[in-house]
Scaffold this motif. Structure first.
Motif, PDB file in Angstrom:
ATOM      1  N   LEU A   1     -19.358   1.448  25.768  1.00  0.00           N
ATOM      2  CA  LEU A   1     -18.237   0.843  25.055  1.00  0.00           C
ATOM      3  C   LEU A   1     -18.410   1.003  23.552  1.00  0.00           C
ATOM      4  O   LEU A   1     -19.487   0.755  23.018  1.00  0.00           O
ATOM      5  CB  LEU A   1     -18.094  -0.641  25.388  1.00  0.00           C
ATOM      6  CG  LEU A   1     -16.848  -1.286  24.784  1.00  0.00           C
ATOM      7  CD1 LEU A   1     -16.085  -2.112  25.785  1.00  0.00           C
ATOM      8  CD2 LEU A   1     -17.194  -2.137  23.567  1.00  0.00           C
ATOM      9  N   GLN A   2     -17.365   1.429  22.881  1.00  0.00           N
ATOM     10  CA  GLN A   2     -17.358   1.536  21.424  1.00  0.00           C
ATOM     11  C   GLN A   2     -16.287   0.598  20.875  1.00  0.00           C
ATOM     12  O   GLN A   2     -15.133   0.647  21.282  1.00  0.00           O
ATOM     13  CB  GLN A   2     -17.071   2.986  20.989  1.00  0.00           C
ATOM     14  CG  GLN A   2     -17.052   3.193  19.485  1.00  0.00           C
ATOM     15  CD  GLN A   2     -18.455   3.275  18.879  1.00  0.00           C
ATOM     16  OE1 GLN A   2     -19.457   3.148  19.585  1.00  0.00           O
ATOM     17  NE2 GLN A   2     -18.532   3.501  17.577  1.00  0.00           N
ATOM     18  N   TRP A   3     -16.695  -0.255  19.950  1.00  0.00           N
ATOM     19  CA  TRP A   3     -15.735  -1.154  19.303  1.00  0.00           C
ATOM     20  C   TRP A   3     -14.885  -0.383  18.298  1.00  0.00           C
ATOM     21  O   TRP A   3     -15.317   0.630  17.744  1.00  0.00           O
ATOM     22  CB  TRP A   3     -16.450  -2.296  18.579  1.00  0.00           C
ATOM     23  CG  TRP A   3     -17.333  -3.138  19.434  1.00  0.00           C
ATOM     24  CD1 TRP A   3     -18.696  -3.239  19.367  1.00  0.00           C
ATOM     25  CD2 TRP A   3     -16.922  -4.020  20.491  1.00  0.00           C
ATOM     26  NE1 TRP A   3     -19.163  -4.119  20.312  1.00  0.00           N
ATOM     27  CE2 TRP A   3     -18.103  -4.615  21.015  1.00  0.00           C
ATOM     28  CE3 TRP A   3     -15.697  -4.365  21.045  1.00  0.00           C
ATOM     29  CZ2 TRP A   3     -18.063  -5.537  22.053  1.00  0.00           C
ATOM     30  CZ3 TRP A   3     -15.657  -5.280  22.091  1.00  0.00           C
ATOM     31  CH2 TRP A   3     -16.827  -5.852  22.579  1.00  0.00           C
ATOM     32  N   ILE A   4     -13.688  -0.893  18.049  1.00  0.00           N
ATOM     33  CA  ILE A   4     -12.840  -0.365  16.976  1.00  0.00           C
ATOM     34  C   ILE A   4     -13.302  -1.063  15.704  1.00  0.00           C
ATOM     35  O   ILE A   4     -12.963  -2.221  15.453  1.00  0.00           O
ATOM     36  CB  ILE A   4     -11.351  -0.641  17.259  1.00  0.00           C
ATOM     37  CG1 ILE A   4     -10.943  -0.004  18.595  1.00  0.00           C
ATOM     38  CG2 ILE A   4     -10.478  -0.102  16.118  1.00  0.00           C
ATOM     39  CD1 ILE A   4      -9.570  -0.425  19.087  1.00  0.00           C
ATOM     40  N   LEU A   5     -14.102  -0.384  14.916  1.00  0.00           N
ATOM     41  CA  LEU A   5     -14.730  -0.988  13.743  1.00  0.00           C
ATOM     42  C   LEU A   5     -13.875  -0.795  12.494  1.00  0.00           C
ATOM     43  O   LEU A   5     -13.093   0.147  12.391  1.00  0.00           O
ATOM     44  CB  LEU A   5     -16.116  -0.384  13.513  1.00  0.00           C
ATOM     45  CG  LEU A   5     -17.131  -0.587  14.637  1.00  0.00           C
ATOM     46  CD1 LEU A   5     -18.399   0.213  14.362  1.00  0.00           C
ATOM     47  CD2 LEU A   5     -17.461  -2.068  14.811  1.00  0.00           C
ATOM     48  N   GLY A   6     -14.032  -1.712  11.550  1.00  0.00           N
ATOM     49  CA  GLY A   6     -13.372  -1.583  10.257  1.00  0.00           C
ATOM     50  C   GLY A   6     -11.887  -1.883  10.262  1.00  0.00           C
ATOM     51  O   GLY A   6     -11.221  -1.742   9.234  1.00  0.00           O
ATOM     52  N   ASN A   7     -11.342  -2.315  11.373  1.00  0.00           N
ATOM     53  CA  ASN A   7      -9.919  -2.608  11.486  1.00  0.00           C
ATOM     54  C   ASN A   7      -9.746  -4.109  11.679  1.00  0.00           C
ATOM     55  O   ASN A   7     -10.121  -4.649  12.719  1.00  0.00           O
ATOM     56  CB  ASN A   7      -9.322  -1.837  12.666  1.00  0.00           C
ATOM     57  CG  ASN A   7      -7.819  -2.022  12.798  1.00  0.00           C
ATOM     58  OD1 ASN A   7      -7.325  -3.130  12.882  1.00  0.00           O
ATOM     59  ND2 ASN A   7      -7.100  -0.918  12.829  1.00  0.00           N
TER      60      ASN A   7
END
Length: 417
Positions: free
Chosen positions: A192-198
């Protein structure tokens, strides 16, 4: 409210009592006595090619039917829309009609930027969607895009790792376990990869984890930050333990998922339309799939949700025409077309029976609806989202401990609240 755009022009006069009452301000421009919409509308919205196939023909049809109205749309990248609206409001020149995220309603409403909508405008729409466009008992928008989050996963990556593509994880604990098996030795492929910086996606992702642990981001009355608790710290620790923050793609986790570097992401219904445009080989049901949002084994189900709505500026000189145009856009037949052509769900009553999206997607949303959570409703949402994004990114990149990041978030919010 009668949906005038589906009837003759004479029926438009029936709107006059309703729309003249919108907002209740004595100096508000009144609807014309004959109820006929007139004037040039400025309309701001974020745009996709798919939605353009619905919106542009509607505008052309509307202006042919109501010849005294001109519509001037401005299409703005979704990541820039909130900032551009804020600049327009600050400068005193907002558009008449605009798309607005439900999460920004409290901040705009508190500063008197939005024209209140008459309660009758909310008839025919899902109550939870209307509630997400409401502040202090007043509705400020008409819902146009409603979504509950899913777990997206790559069936091909699951099969390569020896995981059953027909048995996606149902708990966050399973997500963590699957991610270990889906992560390559060099870290260039992850689970799983998070949506970072948003900011918007950080709030929704951490909302699921914090509330899933039994905590809150803000206190129920919205007056205090509450991340520096066992639940908040544990959520940040879990957040830091998944994915690889060093992986880079211009489209964030969406691009990484499309390329196969990420095997799972959290996203909404719109991604079913987006992902195949990023990789033509991404066939739904074969290469990638969706599943209900995971939950912690010992915690409550939390399904992050959001609503975009159409709103009218308080300063609009033609509010009757503005609401009339919005009503035209939100007809039930348009809702079906918008879902079919653009993958965007208008939450009319009975949206569960709309045809156009994959039936599995609708069924998962319908089953998840009782657990939908729109996050903290606060006038300082932007400040909260920035502080939470700072905290989430800091732990993801290993720059702060979860304890420190949680304390820093609470401190930042003490200054904002």
């Amino acid at each position: 409210m009668s949906r005038v755009s589906r009837r003759s022009l004479l029926a438009a006069a029936a709107l006059t009592p309703v729309l003249a009452a919108c907002g209740g301000r004595e100096d508000r421009p009144q609807a014309p006595a004959d109820g006929v919409p007139r004037g040039d509308l400025s309309v701001w919205l974020h745009q996709t090619r798919a939605y353009d196939a619905v919106f542009t023909p509607l505008v052309e049809k509307y202006t042919r039917e109501f010849r005294e109205v001109g519509v001037k749309p401005l299409f703005i990248p979704v990541a820039q829309l909130d900032t551009k609206l804020l600049t327009a409001f600050t400068g005193g020149s907002p558009p008449d009609v605009f798309r607005v995220g439900g999460w920004t309603i409290p901040g705009h409403a508190r500063k008197g930027r939005l024209a209140p909508a008459d309660q009758s405008l909310s008839s025919g729409f899902d109550k939870t969607a209307i509630d997400s466009l409401t502040y202090e008992g007043q509705v400020y928008g008409v819902p146009t895009d409603y979504t509950l989050c899913y777990l997206y996963y790559r069936r091909d990556r699951f099969a390569e790792a020896g995981l059953d593509p027909d048995r996606p994880p149902t708990t966050w604990e399973e997500v963590a376990d699957y991610s270990k098996r889906l992560t390559s030795a060099d870290g260039k492929k992850v689970g799983l990869q998070w949506i970072l910086g948003n900011p918007q996606w950080t709030v929704m992702q951490l909302l699921a984890l914090v509330k899933g642990k039994g905590g809150t981001i803000l206190s129920p009355d919205g007056g205090k930050a509450t991340m520096a608790t066992d639940a908040g710290v544990e959520a940040l620790r879990f957040y830091a333990g998944l994915g690889n923050a060093k992986l880079s793609n211009p489209l964030s986790a969406f691009g990484l998922f499309a390329s196969g570097e990420a095997a799972m992401i959290v996203s909404g219904l719109f991604a079913m339309d987006l992902l195949p445009t990023l990789n033509k080989k991404l066939e739904f049901g074969k290469v990638y799939d969706i599943a209900p949002m995971p939950r912690f084994g010992a915690g409550p189900a939390v399904v992050p949700a959001y609503t975009w709505g159409w709103a009218v500026a308080e300063k609009s000189e033609i509010p009757h025409t503005a609401w009339h145009f919005i009503d035209y856009l939100q007809r039930p037949d348009v809702a079906a077309e918008q879902l079919r052509e653009a993958g965007s769900l208008t939450p009319i009553t009975g949206w569960e029976k709309l045809e156009g999206a994959d039936q599995k997607a609708i069924e998962i949303m319908a089953a998840s609806a009782p657990d939908a959570d729109f996050g903290p409703r606060t006038p300082v949402w932007a400040e909260m989202a920035k502080a939470l994004t700072d905290a989430g990114d800091a732990v993801a990149h290993g720059k702060k401990t979860p304890e420190q990041a949680a304390q820093d978030f609470d401190q930042a919010m003490r200054l904002a609240l």
